[in-house]
Write an enzyme that holds these catalytic residues in place. Sequence first.
Site, PDB file in Angstrom:
ATOM      1  N   GLU A 175      -1.037  -4.954   0.183  1.00  0.00           N
ATOM      2  CA  GLU A 175      -0.503  -3.666   0.678  1.00  0.00           C
ATOM      3  C   GLU A 175      -0.695  -2.536  -0.324  1.00  0.00           C
ATOM      4  O   GLU A 175       0.258  -1.808  -0.646  1.00  0.00           O
ATOM      5  CB  GLU A 175       0.983  -3.820   1.068  1.00  0.00           C
ATOM      6  CG  GLU A 175       1.184  -4.766   2.238  1.00  0.00           C
ATOM      7  CD  GLU A 175       2.584  -4.787   2.807  1.00  0.00           C
ATOM      8  OE1 GLU A 175       3.522  -4.246   2.173  1.00  0.00           O
ATOM      9  OE2 GLU A 175       2.748  -5.359   3.903  1.00  0.00           O
ATOM     10  N   GLU A 294       0.283 -11.067   7.462  1.00  0.00           N
ATOM     11  CA  GLU A 294       1.743 -10.937   7.538  1.00  0.00           C
ATOM     12  C   GLU A 294       2.082 -10.442   8.932  1.00  0.00           C
ATOM     13  O   GLU A 294       1.641  -9.355   9.330  1.00  0.00           O
ATOM     14  CB  GLU A 294       2.299  -9.947   6.505  1.00  0.00           C
ATOM     15  CG  GLU A 294       2.263 -10.461   5.086  1.00  0.00           C
ATOM     16  CD  GLU A 294       3.004  -9.559   4.101  1.00  0.00           C
ATOM     17  OE1 GLU A 294       4.038  -8.959   4.480  1.00  0.00           O
ATOM     18  OE2 GLU A 294       2.550  -9.464   2.955  1.00  0.00           O
TER      19      GLU A 294
END
Length: 505
Positions: A175, A294
């Site tokens: 991320e 995710e």
Amino acid sequence: MACNKVKMVIDKEFRISEIDERIYGSFIEHLGRAVYDGIYCPEHPTADEYGFRSDVKEMIRDLNVPIIRYPGGNFVSSFNWEDSVGPVSERPRRLELAWKSIEENKVGLNEFTKWARSAGSDVMMAVNLGTRGIADACNILEYCNHPGNTKYSDLRISHGYKEPHNIKTWCLGNEMDGPWQLGHKTMEEYGRLAEETARAMKIIDPSIELVSCGSSSLTMPTFPDWEAVTLQHTYDHVDYVSMHQYYGNEKGDSEDFLACSDDMDQFIRTVIATCDYVKAKKRGKKDIKISFDEWNVWYHSNAADNDITENHPWQVAPPMLEDIYNFEDALLVGLMLITLLKHADRVKMACLAQLVNVIAPIMTEAGGGAVWKQTIFYPFMHASAFGRGTALLPVISTPKFDTSRHEDVTAVEAVPVYNGEKDEVTIFAVNRSIKDDAEMTIDVRSFEGYRILEHIVLESDDLLAVNGPFNEKVAPKQTSQSSLDGGMVTSMLHKASWNVIRLGK
Ligand code: AHR
């Protein structure tokens, strides 16, 4: 209550793609009680000689998880992998900055890799591209995968691991588009760093597969420029781009919550289009595949988590992200699984985030107590068990409705999976209307000689019902709601239900 009429045609030849079993992956981060007091609990009666709970491992085996992402997540962006190897007594206690916890390094990359393999899973390892860079990514790869006679491979051998771990899948950071990420980067900064890191890592081990960081969610302001810009740097060196997405029903609007898988579908379509744009611009030959590493429901624990990080930081294994999932969460997880399967041609890996105690299908009571299955355990278990083989095109006609934020929401979402080896076909279907049952007729004439093996259903009168230790309110059951006559299956799909309709010889 009305009864919606739904029609579906399935055919052996209407193929989307072979399903890569790694779409049933999961994720364990050094976060909260996932590792400590989750998979690892030396004082537990079922603990093995290395301190890992056997009862938890058995439940993970029930989910049949082919790959587990590790060690983060946000955690990886300030992780010093060297702290986690060597004699445990010499490992440092460190401030863990992502979650404001204390990391004692009692479990590190060697113990985890060994544990994962014993649970039947490979490891998807992430490298720290937040506070660290190319050299450290090369060093951890040399430590894990090089056979010997070099500084880091010999270090591994001196730690008792003669054979290389041979970890095949590596994430280039986590991320990195998110301002919350340690070492957060602009797309140009990340693109260049990931490109050079990937190039160096593939010199060390050309057999590895690499995942370039995509956007942290569909709603990031930099999406999809992030993918377009970073992939122009990494295209030649990586195999996958990552996707992450969590949903929550913060407004208590269940109809709209169950429509969120449509957003996930659109998110995947846009990432595919962006990958193909970069391919065209590069005059490239390969398709960048998707690692949806995710995904889940995540919102129940937000207030408690903020309280811990703001008012009670620096604890060892604090109870963080301990969402207790209700029945409607299980329905959305089922819908998200159907969405992944419908994109089986491009989504080749996916990780339910996470696996134990932290936004997880498997929970343990604090302090080494009982282990139990959350509601979301079941759709994942069914998809992992019966969703292997070839994803088939679902040709469906179904009524549609609008919700507060979504238009044209299909009442029934479904996908068939054909397992040629077993001569079976399984239809996963969610009736996401919370008001109306649906009668679905399925044309299965291309599956000659098949009969109904079973129809499993997960349903509840209470969308908010939850499971707990010794108290399972939401569990699957067998029904006789499906019949087969003249190549046509007729199935009753109760309102708000997850259905697994299995046919075979
Ligand atoms: O899975 C929990 C967290 O969600 C991960 O650490 C991070 O990557 C994401 O924001």
